[in-house]
Design a protein around this motif. Structure first.
Motif, short mmCIF file in Angstrom:
data_model
loop_
_atom_site.label_atom_id
_atom_site.label_comp_id
_atom_site.label_asym_id
_atom_site.label_seq_id
_atom_site.Cartn_x
_atom_site.Cartn_y
_atom_site.Cartn_z
N UNK A 262 11.31 -28.80 -81.33
CA UNK A 262 10.32 -29.09 -80.31
C UNK A 262 9.96 -27.86 -79.49
N UNK A 263 10.88 -26.91 -79.44
CA UNK A 263 10.65 -25.74 -78.59
C UNK A 263 9.78 -24.70 -79.29
N UNK A 264 9.37 -24.97 -80.52
CA UNK A 264 8.66 -23.95 -81.29
C UNK A 264 7.41 -23.46 -80.54
N UNK A 265 6.55 -24.40 -80.15
CA UNK A 265 5.31 -24.01 -79.48
C UNK A 265 5.57 -23.20 -78.22
N UNK A 266 6.34 -23.77 -77.27
CA UNK A 266 6.62 -23.01 -76.04
C UNK A 266 7.27 -21.65 -76.32
N UNK A 267 8.18 -21.61 -77.32
CA UNK A 267 8.84 -20.33 -77.61
C UNK A 267 7.83 -19.31 -78.08
N UNK A 268 6.96 -19.72 -79.00
CA UNK A 268 5.93 -18.80 -79.49
C UNK A 268 5.00 -18.37 -78.36
N UNK A 269 4.68 -19.34 -77.49
CA UNK A 269 3.80 -19.01 -76.38
C UNK A 269 4.45 -17.95 -75.50
N UNK A 270 5.76 -18.12 -75.25
CA UNK A 270 6.46 -17.15 -74.40
C UNK A 270 6.44 -15.77 -75.06
N UNK A 271 6.73 -15.74 -76.36
CA UNK A 271 6.78 -14.45 -77.07
C UNK A 271 5.39 -13.79 -77.07
N UNK A 272 4.39 -14.58 -77.47
CA UNK A 272 3.05 -14.02 -77.57
C UNK A 272 2.52 -13.61 -76.21
N UNK A 273 2.77 -14.47 -75.23
CA UNK A 273 2.32 -14.15 -73.87
C UNK A 273 2.96 -12.87 -73.37
N UNK A 274 4.26 -12.74 -73.62
CA UNK A 274 4.95 -11.52 -73.18
C UNK A 274 4.38 -10.31 -73.89
N UNK A 275 4.13 -10.45 -75.19
CA UNK A 275 3.57 -9.33 -75.94
C UNK A 275 2.20 -8.95 -75.39
#
Ligand SMILES: Nc1ncnc2c1ncn2[C@@H]1O[C@H](COP(=O)(O)OP(=O)(O)OP(=O)(O)O)[C@@H](O)[C@H]1O
Ligand SMILES: [Mg+2]
Lengths: 252, 299, 287
Positions: C125-138
């Motif tokens: 379930x955390x896939x979306x938020x995790x990717x968002x965090x990574x991409x946002x940070x990048x």
């Protein structure tokens, strides 16, 4: 007098126009050489050949006795050939101080790796460069313009800033292309004083200038060019006295 | 496999297939020469040309000449409007290359989206059947479409040549292409030249889209690929050399047709881009004609 | 919710693309249209590695994608800039089209159908938020790294080069290597964005990287304000978010897609006419 620049048999043509025809020339440390001649004589082209903007068809250039024929423009600047431009070529979108800070021959701050890994060193270098830039501006009475955009300044001041930026390069040779064109009044004195100071510090200076009195005030020796040839090399008085040259120059 | 008759057939079909591409390339290259612009808005005009004719014939049931007439009016009209209310505005503002790139491309995209909304994304053809009657001439299959295509192209190129060479208007175009500022000093209106070129290239586009649309299906997106083939021909022919660009697109079509003998058909497009690549890296100023001929003979 | 997360991730990816493209054209003054191809190079390198060499960690794959994009960009700029600055525009277009054609024709890239079955890396379930965090940070990192580059001494040199290349070179600066460096940094960031994209969407196809994508990224930069640090951010958000505003209308896809396209293109055209310098840009720098 130690020789700084030696030019041997320099040859350059553009199609049918010969801009450098077997040019031989030497300039020594501390000397101010005047270079005069009519429009299109090849004066700027000679500067372009010496500084590396143009490649000669034949001939060689020596700086401090070292042959520099193969070196590109930017390397010659680092070796210490500093020049100004007839039309100044200031960095339009930048302040006076920023224009100056692009001037030094070698500057650590302009490397991506140093930016990432050597910030403290960069900061120290930056401070030192700023101090030097302000010193040069101060000598020319331009401190107050340091944070102005260059395009907002009057023409005469822009001309001085073109010289000031070039002076950030503290190399042995200084080439000035028509520093007085379009300049009047107080700048005349400043220009004379600064050029003398530079020569006194041991640099070789070559000045292209149509303003003959400026050359007379500044130089003991001058050369006369026309059609890519050096027609005479001697004292300014001799050049002015020569009837043929006067005719060539003023077209009388 | 290498029998002369087969080679001849491939040669003929290759030349015939190149016809619409020659027309598009010439229109594109001429525009580049005179206006100095890589006018990607031409892909939008290609879409307008095809879908106007398609709608006139299949929606309104008009005869061919009326449909083509309508196509010319719509395409040339849009080209002139784009010129006056688009390109000229940006010229007056002294916008740079990138501005024209975005403007022309986005405009084409806009046209294509509108057309997608109106006509959907199914492939459409001008006629119900794209089969064209075939004659056997000297052992070679020659279709009606081949004849129309080659005839139309020769006619168009001949007319363009005559126009550029013998009319005042055509010479004005050449003058503006050479140096717009100088031409203006001699009293030649650059704006007028730009509009004339817009109309000429619109005519070429309509002719090409008629040929393409009567030979195979078109979707709203097709023009974007078509304009790229015009770009490649233009680059290969050398910028500013309109007729060389025409030769280049024939050459490309032939290379593609003959490559069937050596490599799988799906590699044909790649070959096109291989040439583009080589041109860009090796001959940045365009391949010159003699070299092109040599390359042909070398095959 | 998933839909919003995906939109946010897409925006973050386009922020990276826009910001890095802005570094290249807005600050560096290098005319290129091929930015999407470096996005593609990153995406394909990462995607192919993840499919074919499953033992490599995701981070390494993304980094290798960046490296490949950097190498390709250096090759392109190195050869094209030697001809002239203007030539880069045409050469980059040819490079983009040619490479895409190659991707479409090779088997191991999945051809025109695209590369699918890229492993999902993060599960649950955390896939979306995790990717968002990574991409946002990048994305944030990219924007601020670029800002640091263009504000410091290096940025001063960049603007000097853009203003007056001859004078810049005659002051002892190697304009050519500086251009190549700027190009490589920008393209490397695009490559990194490609790697993240491949992992999140698990599917890439060649037509996502066509000339239309060039126009889209360029438009984001121009619309936001070319040569401003935050312009591309504004541009990416605006151009991706506004067309989405009509999704609530629940139109059938055949109408929805072109309508969104029309909104996008009209928005761009209006801006080109009315505010050519972009939202955050100043008039002096209009292209
Ligand atoms: N890059 C070039 N290509 C072709 N011709 C050139 C080039 N640069 C200079 N010339 C020509 O060479 C001749 C010499 O020009 P140059 O600028 O050296 O003269 P100058 O002595 O500096 O004149 P001025 O006093 O007007 O500055 C001119 O006729 C000029 O048109
Ligand atoms: Mg001169």
């Amino acid at each position: 007098m130690t020789e700084i620049l030696r030019v041997e048999g320099l040859q350059k043509r553009f199609g049918g126009i010969v801009v450098s025809d077997n040019i031989h020339l030497t300039i020594g440390a501390g000397e101010i050489l005047g270079l005069i001649g009519p429009n299109g004589a090849g004066k700027t082209s000679l500067f372009n050949l010496i500084s590396g903007v143009l490649r000669p068809d034949a001939g060689s250039i020596f700086l401090n006795g070292q042959k520099i024929d193969g070196a590109p423009l930017y390397k010659r600047a680092r070796m210490g050939i500093a020049r100004t431009w007839q039309n100044m070529l200031l960095f339009r979108t930048m302040t006076v101080l920023d224009n100056m800070l692009v001037g030094p021959r070698d500057y650590a701050g302009e490397s991506v790796t140093r930016l990432a890994f050597g910030r403290a060193g960069v900061r120290a270098a930056e401070a030192a460069m700023r101090a030097r830039a302000m010193g040069i501006l101060g000598r020319m009475g331009l401190e107050s313009t340091a944070s102005s955009m260059v395009v907002d300044l009057p023409f005469g001041q822009q001309k001085l800033i073109g010289l000031a930026r070039t002076l950030m390069n503290d190399g042995p040779l200084l080439l000035l292309d028509e520093p007085m064109a379009g300049v009047e009044g107080a700048a005349y004195e400043t220009m004379q004083r600064v050029v003398r100071q530079e020569a006194a510090s041991g640099r070789a200076v070559c000045v292209v200038e149509h303003n003959v009195s400026f050359i007379r005030d500044l130089c003991s020796r001058a050369v006369f060019m026309a059609n890519g040839k050096i027609l005479q090399d001697g004292t300014v008085e001799d050049l002015i006295a020569s009837a043929t040259l006067t005719e060539l120059y003023f077209g009388v | 496999m290498f029998e002369p008759i087969i080679l001849l057939q491939i040669l003929w079909t290759g030349i015939a297939t190149s016809a619409p591409f020659v027309l598009l390339t010439v229109g594109f290259s001429l525009t580049l020469k005179v206006t100095g612009l890589w006018n990607f808005a031409q892909s939008g005009q290609m879409a307008i040309a095809f879908y106007t004719m398609f709608f006139a014939m299949n929606g309104l049931g008009l005869p061919l000449f009326a449909a083509v007439g309508l196509g010319v009016v719509m395409t040339a009209g849009s080209a002139v409007l784009i010129e006056i209310y688009g390109l000229q505005v940006f010229r007056d503002r002294q916008s740079g290359n990138l501005m024209f790139f975005i403007f022309t491309l986005i405009l084409s995209e806009f046209v294509i989206y509108v057309i997608t909304l109106l006509f959907g994304t199914e492939p459409e053809t001008l006629y119900k059947s794209i089969l064209s009657p075939v004659d056997i001439i000297g052992g070679i299959a020659v279709s009606e479409w081949d004849k129309t295509g080659i005839g139309l192209t020769i006619l168009a190129l001949g007319a363009l040549y005559g126009f550029m060479r013998y009319t005042k208007e055509g010479q004005f175009l050449a003058a503006v292409a050479d140096n717009a500022k100088l031409a203006e000093l001699y009293g030649i209106s650059a704006q007028r030249a730009y509009r004339v070129v817009a109309v000429i290239s619109a005519l070429f586009i309509v002719a090409a889209m008629y040929l393409i649309g009567s030979h195979g299906g078109i979707v709203p997106n097709s023009p974007l690929e078509l304009v790229l083939s015009a770009v490649i021909g233009t680059l290969l022919g050398g910028i500013g050399r309109v007729f060389a660009a025409a030769w280049a697109s024939i050459f490309l079509a032939l290379i593609q047709s003959f490559s069937i003998l050596f490599i799988g058909s799906r590699w044909q497009n790649l070959l096109l881009y291989g040439f583009l690549f080589a041109t860009i890296l090796l001959f940045p100023r365009g391949v010159r004609m003699p070299r092109l001929r040599l390359a042909l003979i070398g095959r | 919710m998933d839909y919003l997360i995906t939109l946010a991730i897409l925006i973050a990816i386009y922020v990276i693309l826009g910001a890095s493209y802005n570094l290249v054209i807005g600050y560096g003054g290098l005319s290129t249209v091929a930015h999407p191809i470096f996005f593609a190079i990153g995406a394909y390198t990462t995607g192919l590695l993840s499919v074919n060499v499953p033992e490599l960690p995701a981070v390494v794959n993304v980094l290798l994608g960046m490296v490949t994009a950097v190498v390709a960009s250096v090759l392109l700029a190195g050869s094209a800039l030697r001809v002239s600055g203007d030539y880069l525009l045409i050469a980059s277009l040819g490079f983009q089209l040619g490479l895409l054609q190659l991707i479409k024709n090779l088997d191991f890239t999945g051809g025109p159908g695209g590369l699918s079955a890229i492993p999902s890396t993060i599960l649950g379930a955390a896939r979306g938020p995790a990717f968002l965090a990574i991409t946002g940070a990048a994305a944030v990192a990219c924007v601020f790294i670029i800002r640091a580059i263009v504000n410091g001494p290096y940025g001063r040199a960049i603007s000097a080069m853009r203003d007056e290349e001859l004078a810049f070179t005659a002051l002892g600066r190697n304009a050519m290597s500086m251009k190549i460096a700027i190009f490589a940094i920008g393209c490397g960031m695009a490559g990194g964005a490609g790697g993240i994209y491949a992992y999140y969407f698990q599917y890439i196809s060649p037509d996502q990287f066509e000339v239309l994508a060039s126009a889209t990224i360029l438009t984001m930069v121009v619309l936001g304000g070319m040569g401003t640090p935050f312009g591309p951010v504004v541009g990416a958000i605006l151009l991706l978010a506004i067309p989405q505003a009509i999704t609530f209308l629940q139109l059938p896809p055949a109408i929805m897609a072109p309508t969104q396209g029309i909104i996008f293109t009209v928005l761009v055209l209006v801006f080109l006419y009315l505010r050519p310098a972009g939202i955050l840009g100043n008039k002096a720098r209009a292209i």
